[in-house]
Enzyme design. Structure first.
Site, PDB file in Angstrom:
ATOM      1  CG  HIS A  27      -1.953  -0.999   1.303  1.00  0.00           C
ATOM      2  ND1 HIS A  27      -2.118  -1.798   2.413  1.00  0.00           N
ATOM      3  CD2 HIS A  27      -2.908  -1.374   0.422  1.00  0.00           C
ATOM      4  CE1 HIS A  27      -3.129  -2.618   2.212  1.00  0.00           C
ATOM      5  NE2 HIS A  27      -3.630  -2.386   1.001  1.00  0.00           N
ATOM      6  CE  LYS A  51     -12.639  -6.216   1.512  1.00  0.00           C
ATOM      7  NZ  LYS A  51     -11.383  -5.651   1.011  1.00  0.00           N
ATOM      8  NE  ARG A 104      -2.834  -8.169  -4.112  1.00  0.00           N
ATOM      9  CZ  ARG A 104      -3.762  -8.173  -3.182  1.00  0.00           C
ATOM     10  NH1 ARG A 104      -3.508  -7.676  -2.013  1.00  0.00           N
ATOM     11  NH2 ARG A 104      -4.945  -8.688  -3.401  1.00  0.00           N
ATOM     12  CB  SER A 142      -4.487  -6.519   4.509  1.00  0.00           C
ATOM     13  OG  SER A 142      -4.018  -5.258   4.123  1.00  0.00           O
TER      14      SER A 142
END
Length: 188
Positions: A27, A51, A104, A142
């Site tokens: 990030h 989430k 990514r 993450s």
């Protein structure tokens, strides 16, 4: 129109949204690189309770602010704000002309491509810019950082020292279980 009004109206404002639970070196790499594309970057920390984040929104905002403060952004101002609205509404509220997204892998592309298409339909005046993750950050997420940290793995290469410390504290707290700060009352 004065010179200051003209320069203010031509100011390029971008939004880099995410959950940042927690913020990773990947990030930070995108934030640093995005800061070269805009005059003012707003890192939007999504509340996104769906989430099931490890950290509260306020904790995530604080972590992002701490890590962003350590970056060299070559004069680009960076602001960190929480939001819980539609991303396009947040971008318009912030006067942003661009949304920045990191990619990514190919697996990210399909989702991000669909999202960019939907956002363009909602507001064609706001562009989406994709920045590919740097080679050394392509595999960082993450979710993986939390999983590795929770199982006692070394996450220092994936997050800042501040975030690694916070994660270690949180996982130690989880291992101890909920603290019993209430006194036991007996019936007489």
């Amino acid at each position: 129109m004065s010179v200051s009004e003209t320069s203010a109206s031509k100011r390029r404002i971008g939004v880099y949204p995410g959950t940042f639970d927690p913020i990773t070196n990947g990030h930070l790499d995108i934030i640093q690189r995005a800061s070269r594309q805009v005059d003012h970057l707003i890192v939007g920390v999504a509340r996104n309770a769906g989430k099931g984040p490890l950290y509260s929104t306020d904790e995530r905002v604080a972590m992002v602010r701490e890590d962003v403060a350590a970056l060299n952004t070559n004069g680009t101002s960076i602001e960190v704000r929480a939001f819980d609205t539609l991303l396009m509404h947040f971008a318009v509220e912030m006067n942003a002309g661009v949304i920045i997204r990191g990619l990514r892998a190919v697996s990210d592309f399909e989702y991000e491509f669909q999202m960019a298409g939907m956002n363009a339909r909602l507001n064609p005046k706001v562009e989406t810019i994709f920045l590919m993750s740097s080679e050394k950050h392509q595999f960082i997420s993450s979710r993986f950082v939390k999983e590795i940290g929770r199982l006692g793995g070394d996450i220092r290469h994936f997050v800042s020292p501040r975030v690694a410390e916070r994660l270690a504290e949180r996982f130690a707290q989880e291992a101890r279980g909920p603290s019993d700060s209430t006194s036991v009352q007996t019936l007489s």
